[in-house]
Design an enzyme around this catalytic site. Structure first.
Site, PDB file in Angstrom:
ATOM      1  CG  HIS A   1      -6.251   3.558  -1.979  1.00 50.15           C
ATOM      2  ND1 HIS A   1      -5.515   3.798  -2.915  1.00 50.15           N
ATOM      3  CD2 HIS A   1      -5.585   3.508  -0.689  1.00 50.15           C
ATOM      4  CE1 HIS A   1      -4.127   3.811  -2.429  1.00 50.15           C
ATOM      5  NE2 HIS A   1      -4.432   3.893  -1.044  1.00 50.15           N
TER       6      HIS A   1
ATOM      7  CG  ASP B   1       0.148  10.969   0.360  1.00 52.44           C
ATOM      8  OD1 ASP B   1      -0.094  10.740   1.441  1.00 52.44           O
ATOM      9  OD2 ASP B   1       0.279   9.980  -0.572  1.00 52.44           O
TER      10      ASP B   1
ATOM     11  NE  ARG C   1       1.645   8.376   7.525  1.00 54.73           N
ATOM     12  CZ  ARG C   1       0.641   7.748   6.892  1.00 54.73           C
ATOM     13  NH1 ARG C   1       0.578   8.323   5.503  1.00 54.73           N
ATOM     14  NH2 ARG C   1      -0.260   6.656   7.401  1.00 54.73           N
TER      15      ARG C   1
ATOM     16  CB  SER D   1      -2.195   9.093   3.389  1.00 55.83           C
ATOM     17  OG  SER D   1      -1.578   8.532   2.382  1.00 55.83           O
TER      18      SER D   1
ATOM     19  CE  LYS E   1      -2.296   7.859  -1.344  1.00 51.64           C
ATOM     20  NZ  LYS E   1      -1.154   7.451  -0.907  1.00 51.64           N
TER      21      LYS E   1
HETATM   22  N1  URA Z   1      -2.303   3.672   1.810  1.00 56.74           N
HETATM   23  C1  URA Z   1      -2.077   4.961   1.639  1.00 56.74           C
HETATM   24  O1  URA Z   1      -2.124   5.476   0.372  1.00 56.74           O
HETATM   25  N2  URA Z   1      -1.833   5.797   2.820  1.00 56.74           N
HETATM   26  C2  URA Z   1      -1.667   5.455   4.087  1.00 56.74           C
HETATM   27  O2  URA Z   1      -1.468   6.260   4.780  1.00 56.74           O
HETATM   28  C3  URA Z   1      -1.997   3.964   4.365  1.00 56.74           C
HETATM   29  C4  URA Z   1      -2.266   3.197   3.270  1.00 56.74           C
END
Ligand code: URA
Length: 441
Positions: free
Chosen positions: A82, A161, A168, A183, A187
């Site tokens: 990620h 989230d 956001r 965040s 996940k």
């Molecule tokens: N990627 C995400 O999943 N969340 C964030 O807050 C920033 C980048």
């Protein structure tokens, strides 16, 4: 407890207890706390911050807001990656197929664009018909059959989230370390992979503008992941200029295909080999980065990674004809070269402005419900340290709307700085954070 009091507390920089954080997260998820109060709270967090204990409690509360994916039906150790968000970052489209073609299951949950940064799902949807709305059974079955599947965030996985991310995105409250760490990690942990490789970006196109901030963010995320029993690595990578040469959804899908054919630019390939190597190391497929890199290079040379991309796109309903023939990606109505008025070396690129230019062309969301144009974007012809002659193009814009093109052309011009002396570009991979500490490259 009253949300008003908790906003006030954070506004004054006070520490929130686990119970108070749970009240906010669960209340917002259920709809008891309205968007306007949550926006005010998020802005207070941006100004006053959260400590590591609050950040871990926030992550746990976000995980508890929904279900967890049970990946136990997938054979073998699963790897996921990620990014914290960048411009021109198409690494998942390259890393996923490379790693999967070596027999390591890639079960990945991805997101859409956020702020000025692009999102993997939007890029994958450039393959006409591609769907990330798989059921849990289809997701697991695809990973077991072909070794890779990507889903969007389902309604029942980290719903907190999902709602906070969307809020956001439109309230300028993305660039806070605790909000980004919680965040991403909520996940990743809820999505069940055994090994998590994070790409923490730093520079003008990243949410973290300094190396120290990026290192802090990387350390927070590695602490959260390790604390939750996952092998977690964070690669710190440069985002002082766009990654590779394309920015915009189908342009980036095109560049990923070219990379899998062996024609990827150096910075993009450095990023992909490093991220993919740690995925292989994490699941025990390679003992070190040298061995991993050799294996990964082999997947490009043999064509195995490209074949895996095709299998993956087809399995999720996407049109694979553009993998065989990239001319089948949709063309834009307008194309404009941005020409240098003076000669000089590119000394700086305001990369977030490049991301905003892509958005301005229609390639990103301006509100929660905007429909995006997948075909628009930019080709970056000159990067930091490159010489540009007077009259030479340094960027090409692709657009479908003449007014948007005009606005984008002015914006991209002001995102470039030139100088008479050559500036050395930063190396792409700057360091790696593991549970054992930080190694600088
Ligand atoms: N990627 C995400 O999943 N969340 C964030 O807050 C920033 C980048």
């Amino acid at each position: 407890m009253r949300m008003y009091d908790l906003i006030t507390k954070k506004k004054h920089g006070e520490e929130l207890s686990k119970e108070e954080i749970d009240f906010i997260v669960q209340g917002f998820t259920k709809g008891d706390i309205p968007d306007y109060q949550m926006s005010a709270f998020l802005m207070a967090v941006c100004f006053k911050g959260m400590n590591i204990r609050e950040t871990i409690d926030l992550t746990r509360s976000m995980i508890d807001s929904g279900d967890r994916l049970d990946l136990s039906a997938i054979k073998g150790l699963k790897a996921d990656k990620h990014s914290t968000g960048g411009v021109g970052d198409k690494t998942t489209l390259i890393v996923g197929p490379m790693v999967a073609s070596l027999g390591v299951p890639v079960a990945k949950m991805s997101g859409r664009g956020l702020g000025h940064t692009g999102g993997t799902i939007d890029k994958l949807e450039s393959f006409k018909g591609f769907s990330v709305s798989l059921t849990d059974e289809e997701f697991i079955d695809n990973v077991n059959r072909i070794g890779i599947a990507v889903i969007g965030q389902t309604a029942d996985l980290c719903p907190a989230d999902k709602k906070m991310y969307a809020l956001r995105d439109v309230t300028a409250t993305v660039d806070n370390k605790s909000l980004i760490a919680s965040s991403i990690m909520s996940k990743k942990i809820a999505a069940g992979a055994d090994t998590i490789v994070l790409d923490v970006k730093v520079g003008s196109g990243a949410f973290m503008k300094t190396f120290e901030d990026a290192k802090d963010l990387a350390e927070i995320m590695v602490k959260i992941g390790t604390g939750c029993g996952r092998k977690t690595y964070a690669v710190i990578s440069d985002m002082s200029q766009p990654l590779g040469t394309c920015v915009g959804n189908s342009l980036e899908a095109y560049e990923a295909i070219e990379a899998l054919k062996g024609n990827g630019p150096q910075d993009l390939m450095d990023a992909c080999y490093t991220l993919a190597s740690y995925m292989l190391i994490g699941v025990g497929k390679a003992k070190d980065i040298n061995e991993a890199k050799l294996m990964l290079e082999g997947t490009i040379k043999s064509g195995a990674a490209l074949a895996k991309l095709e299998e993956f796109v087809a399995a999720q309903g996407g049109d694979v004809s553009c993998i065989e023939n990239v001319d089948r990606f949709p063309r834009t109505e307008f194309k404009e070269d941005i020409i240098a008025t003076e000669e000089g070396y590119v000394s700086e690129i305001l990369t977030d402005e490049i991301g905003m230019t892509s958005l301005l062309l229609g390639g990103g969301r301006e509100t929660k419900d905007s429909v995006i144009d997948l075909s628009v974007g930019l080709k970056i012809r000159k990067k930091i340290g490159d010489f540009v002659s007077k009259g030479e193009p340094f960027v090409t814009l692709y657009a479908n709307d003449i007014d948007r093109l005009r606005a984008a052309s002015a914006r991209v011009r002001s995102a470039y700085r030139f100088s008479a002396q050559k500036t050395q570009p930063s190396k792409h991979v700057l360091g790696i954070v593991t549970a054992d500490g930080v190694t600088l490259y």
